[in-house]
Design a protein around this motif. Sequence first.
Motif, short mmCIF file in Angstrom:
data_model
loop_
_atom_site.label_atom_id
_atom_site.label_comp_id
_atom_site.label_asym_id
_atom_site.label_seq_id
_atom_site.Cartn_x
_atom_site.Cartn_y
_atom_site.Cartn_z
N ALA A 115 3.89 8.42 -1.94
CA ALA A 115 4.04 7.21 -1.16
C ALA A 115 2.97 6.24 -1.60
O ALA A 115 1.93 6.64 -2.11
N VAL A 116 3.25 4.99 -1.43
CA VAL A 116 2.24 4.00 -1.73
C VAL A 116 2.24 2.97 -0.61
O VAL A 116 3.28 2.45 -0.23
N ASP A 117 1.08 2.77 -0.01
CA ASP A 117 1.05 1.84 1.11
C ASP A 117 0.22 0.62 0.76
O ASP A 117 -0.28 0.48 -0.36
N CYS A 118 0.07 -0.26 1.73
CA CYS A 118 -0.53 -1.56 1.45
C CYS A 118 -2.00 -1.45 1.08
O CYS A 118 -2.60 -2.41 0.61
N ASP A 119 -2.61 -0.30 1.27
CA ASP A 119 -4.02 -0.16 0.93
C ASP A 119 -4.27 0.60 -0.36
O ASP A 119 -5.39 0.66 -0.83
N ASN A 120 -3.23 1.21 -0.91
CA ASN A 120 -3.43 1.99 -2.12
C ASN A 120 -3.64 1.08 -3.33
O ASN A 120 -2.80 0.24 -3.63
N GLY A 121 -4.74 1.30 -4.00
CA GLY A 121 -4.97 0.55 -5.22
C GLY A 121 -5.04 1.51 -6.39
O GLY A 121 -5.71 2.54 -6.32
#
Lengths: 1018, 706
Positions: A706-712
């Motif tokens: 999963a990739v969310d709005c905070d993953n960089g």
Amino acid sequence: MSQQGYVAAPPYSQAQPGMGAYQGGFGSGPTQPLYGHYGGPPQAFSAPPAGKMHLIVLNRTFFLSAITVVMIFSYPAPPAVSAPYGQPPHSLYNSMASPGPPPTQQLTNQMSSMNLGSHVQGLQSPPPPVSSVVQQPFQTPPPLTMAPPQMPPGLQSPHMSPLMSPPQSPPASMPMASQSMAGTSMAGMGGPFPGPPPPGPGGFQQPGLGSAGQFGGYMAGPQQNMPGAFPGAPSAMAGPPQKKLDPDSIPSITHVIEDDQVKQGGQVFTTNIRGQVPPLVTTDFTVTDQGNASPRFIRCTTYSLPCTADLAKQCQVPLAAIIKPFASLPKNETPLYVVNHGDTGPVRCNRCKAYMCPYMQFIDGGRRYQCGFCNCVNEVPVFYFQHLDHMGRRVDFYERPELSLGSYEFVATLDYCKNNKPPNSPAYIFMIDVSYNNIKSGLVKLICDELKTLLEKLPREEGMETSAIKVGFVTYNKVLHFYNVKSALAQPQMMVVSDTAEMFVPLLDGFLVNYQDSRAVIYNLLDQIPDMFADTAESETVFAPVIQAGVEAFKAAECSGKLFIFHSSMPTAEAPGKLKNRDDKKLVNTDKEKTLFQPQKGVYEQLSKDCVASGCCVDLFLFPSQYTDIATMADVPSHTGGSVYKYSNFQIETDGEHFLRDLRKDVQKSIGFDAIMRVRTSTGFRATDFFGGMYMNNTTDVEMAAVDCDNGVTVEFKHDDTLSEETGALMQCALLYTTIGGQRRLRIHNLSLNCSSQLSELYKSCETDSLINFFAKSAYRAILNQPLKNVREILVNQTAHMLACYRKNCASPSAASQLILPDAMKVFPVYMNSLMKTAPLVGSTELSTDDRAHQRLSVMAMGVEDTQLLLYPRLIPLHNIDVNSEKPATPVRCSEERLTDSGIFLLENGQSMFLWLGQASSPDFIQSLFNVPSLAHLQGHMCALPELDNPLSRKVRSIISGLLEKRSNSMKLQIVRQKDKPEMLFRQFLVEDKGLHGGASYMDFLCYVHREIRQLLT
Amino acid sequence: MATFPEYIAQNEERDGVRFSWNVWPSSRLEATRMVVPVAALFTPLKERTDLPPIQYEPVLCSRATCRAVLNPLCQVDYRAKLWACNFCYQRNQFPPSYAGISEVNQPAELLPLFSTIEYVVQRGPQMPLVFLYVVDTCMEDEDLQALKESLQMSLSLLPPTALVGLITFGRMVQVHELGCEGISKSYVFRGTKDLNAKQLQEMLGLTKPSAAQGRGPQAAPQQSFNRFLQPVQKIDMNLTDLLGELQRDPWPVTQGKRPLRSLGVAMSIAVGLLECTFPNTGARIMTFIGGPATQGPGMVVGDELKTPIRSWHDIEKDNAKFMKKATKHYESLASRASSNGHIIDIYACALDQTGLLEMKCCTNYTGLRQEVQVNPQEIGTGGTCQWKVCGLDPSTTLALYFEVVNQHNAPIPQGGRGAIQFVTQYQHSSGQRRIRVTTTARNWADAQTQIQSIAASFDQEAAAILMARLAVYRAETEEGPDVLRWLDRQLIRLCQKFGDYHKDDPNSFRFSETFSLYPQFMFHLRRSPFLQVFNNSPDESSYYRHHFNRQDLTQALIMIQPVLYAYSFNGPPEPVLLDSSSILPDRILLMDTFFQILIYHGETVAQWRKAGYQDMPEYENFKHLLQAPVDDAQELLHTRFPMPRYIDTEHGGSQARFLLSKVNPSQTHNNMYTWGQESGAPILTDDVSLQVFMDHLKKLAVSSAA
């Protein structure tokens, strides 16, 4: 002025003839604060072992005048400022972001110098140690310090390209001229702008301006640059032979931030220019996408790549991009358009498979297009054909996001789906550890109560009425309990699986349900869970089987999703993934320290693979009361794009709200599942390394459950070949994922960068915040395999090297004793120093192994904003706050010196938040905030401010809640009184000071780096 | 003296025992020459409403190797208060409680009337009965619904103190915790992994005293049952709801696949659960299955529908790849269950086979706990004289084969009697432990001098069944043809031994009345599904054999030779020959094969019925005629267990094949014209008829070459 000249002339050859010429050209040009330089006399670092660094003055009298710090700033006079803005884009792309204006002038130098010699006593709180070490290092350094001036260019370190050496000689001679010489040379440069500095509000940038004049004049600069902050300081520094090195005179992050905010805050950043450096992450600006991805999605360490691998190697500036594919956009920016190319799927280059984007060049009347990445010429599919206008642009250019925008999404066809089947909507499974600890602490009840309301707010697809996300529930201790909450049931059913050795999911239908449909049964269940286990005596838990269960559930339901695991202790029950305590403080500061960060092998490795393969993201909420081996337990979350939250010694009263805020944020944040990311680049360079919360099966595909709005994700690039200045460098990040509504999509971010054969371009286009993000991640990865000492050395060396290379190749000649920093990197040392003082990198037995591992892992998935904030916390004075002002309070530098006995400060770094109360803080203030007459009446363990109805209380609370809202993690507010014991916790975040657990102060570090630079230069 | 048939009937009535020979040859050699062994059919729990249980314990012979129970055949010295064991001649003192004993004051066990007597054991706790339902959920919704309803209904039939448990299975196996408030709990197991009792115990959390017990003083110490097995009276509502909510196994079954059915693990868990909770207590595992096990240990077929389940053909060709492993799995389960006294019942209902063949051991080996102790000291047997039979119902009948060990040269004194004592310990359905003792005796006779009296004592019905059971036993281990040959040889030898004939003159062959029916039984046995597997699946064969091995004599005879009744306007219903000649157009036939109840309407009757005469008031008698066999069939259906299959067919109907395959094919397409009879229906078969069989038999019996 020189702008034209510079642009017109082939920069390098022009400049080359000698620094003199170079300097001359620019000297008269806009005074760009380019760098500070540090006239480092024999300062030595006693550094590494203790992690401390001392600035050592060897011979005070002798060096008194020789020790100078010269800050040279290229940010020039206002006239210059306006000029570049008028420039056509192609020249603009060179422009440096921050102080914006005279991109080309950047080379003009101004110096600020200061006398380091005497500063030493003043600066360093503990002078004795300094002097005690003085003698030793002295012996060696003097020749060194003296040497550089005489050194012929030939002595340059071999890796410097021959090209670079010519300019070397002038600087070599310059320093020889001694301090005063440096001064004058500077003065010469600065001469033209005696006036300009103050005038430009844009010139606010920093000390640089001060350098406009001579020594004395330069001092004025800082004063202006730091208005109000330190009224006393500048005056002390006024005289040319300063007695002290004023901390205010060394580059300050708060000022850089403030300046950028003043200059670009509230403005629109239009992404239509290649290689344009965006405003700082801290700056509040609006983005208009006109062909390049918003900096919210991609930030680069530099926006001008060196043309050749040799150049890149020479400067050692990492070439990297930090991609946050799901970054949230502010409300006033347009969300990404969704493009549908129909059944055939998105139009892609036949050879390199890059997706249709603004970099595709349509030719042949629109019948064919040339790929900007691999140059392959492709036929335009019939359905996609469009005529070209007289400019050679497709007529539908503005109608198609994929032709005109930097970021957009494609609807993915079945070819992009697992098993060629459209995905099911994702699911969230809540897995609650119901062993004794969690029951006793009341956590289980807290979670169950919260879920009832929280589940109403699951994220949903734009325009949908309800969330498509399915929910499921598991409780566990030594065994797992699954719940059937099918809407048709009168009461929930519990299914116990004791066979933890080979985990499976006991039910299909009724496990993952739509919350709206099954609300009644779920309520019933959530009410019962705390009671069912109220009498439990079970204290052992399993962990790997819990994740395995989630994986199996997703497999069975053929969907992806996320596990929210609420776990209390190290899994010691007999089951796969059983852990034992391997915390050993004796390993700290040894070669084996790395083992503390390495996950235990075996089960968890395979589990990560399984999770990623089935799109199972794991978020771990840990409530430990002792060591739990986070390095291992967080292994799966850290490979699946998940987060780890840790609440040591959790108590409902003090941590409950904090935890719930985290949980709410975590559940509600925007997210994509089962993602694969691929970064394509134009020929000449390619992505070689990736850092982030992801898993890589091969060298190119970044897989994230999963990739969310905070993953960089930080991507490092290397050269394959020579890059062309003309075509620049292109990158396309394509992310295939499943939306929260269960649709398969491709999110595309495109970015174009400049290429230059001049390093000065590179340094000018650097982005310190991105650089430090890269360094943090690469260092945190390196400690898995190397002794910390080595990692720290590498960091310092590379810092020194980057700066030395600048000094050698780009800076105007000056005394070797001057520390000259590129403007775009002038605060880099602060961050670097702060990074080295972070728990993972500082070898101290006082730090908990779990905390270190936890921080290491959380940083790996951070974006630029987060690392910036983490490494340089905001310290906001509240005591003189204007309750009526809308303007946010201005943060001050993170140093003890900024605190006052009567002050009240708020400090936050995205992970922790402190309210610091000075001993002598005003009783009125205390009364207003806490409703108690004095500090002494304050109860310990407060974690929130009481809600009092007065303007001050409201204001402070709104500041705090504003910050909590803004950050990706919620933070626990800790209230500390000056001189109280907990103040230590607070002090470790004053990153400009000496580290509590080791690590140099900013000033010491700067001196140390300077010395290293000088060594490199000789 | 009563005739032998009367004697036999009386003995059966009183003791539930029938011997093949009611006079025993006195030596080993002679016994073997009798062809049919000295053997008994014994119904241990034969219903005896007139038999009040005795509320004290039996008196045992003091010799450690004997331990026979005091019985009416013992010699008693009333004065000395001694009794002599009639098995080992040990003289035993009566226990003190028998002090008042005298000729006129005899305890019940000494009265000849009580050759069978039942004691109630007072010692030890009374254990409740345990019923563990094991329910397959891979069924069609309708079937499952019906099953759920029957199970719910069955709860009301259990004694209120009986403990019940529920295990359901499909792809997974669920052990349901009973009596939970607010939420229903179950423990779930993977269907592919076998667990031993200890693992299971741990996984079900049965190792340590449950938290509930530690909680308060009110926790009754005798609450030895656990969360999974609870008294019916306590949880019947709960369990009814639970059963009501049972759903079809939710795991998707893709096209062309069988549902994954974890029968093997489910049974293993059931056995394990009882093993660790109620060892050595009567318990019954009732398994309801809708198809074969398709995964895990005990699977008999894979889940690919394209591969059919093994047939006899596959087995012969050694192509049944799961069979050996599965059989082994079930055998080990069976032995675990039986060693703990647990019964496994299987109720299967499916179009396809379900793997009964592999599981037969479960039902055959286990079957209320009982120990049969046969004490045939006089005759002497080698090997075991103790058996465990885990479940007995009133009609369960065991076949016991004795060996006469007496040597030929050590004759038994004239008038000597052989005695056999059956001691059956069992747990009564009331939970009481009981001991039933049956003591019986038969005369010895010298076969050389008294062969007539031995022949006259022949019980041909019992003998037929006893031989049939032997044959079935052989059929399970040997090739079909070998068994038939063995059976034929035995028959011929018997004819040779006891027939009355001139050598090589078949027509001279005569058999005495006591043997007359025996060959006919053998004829039908040869054709029965117990020995013929053609047209039967391995499962069906297993099922038939299973029941043949435990039903009482009457029922077993029906299985071998079905009974046929004829209904017509010519008179009241009458039994008719099981022969094709009995099939007449104006008759309705009712055939009972034990497993099937079949009504066959003759050609004319069928036409009348089609024409609807029965609905016309003036043909009410026809209506009655049609109704009569139906009523009789219903009665049979209700009393019989397991419930037979009910077939209503007519002349030319496809189901008529069941009838046609059973009757003696006296008329076939081969001989109908030569026989030229007008009545009867020709059977299209190449099987030999009884007539041909008998002719052949006579020929062989009298042949001197044999």
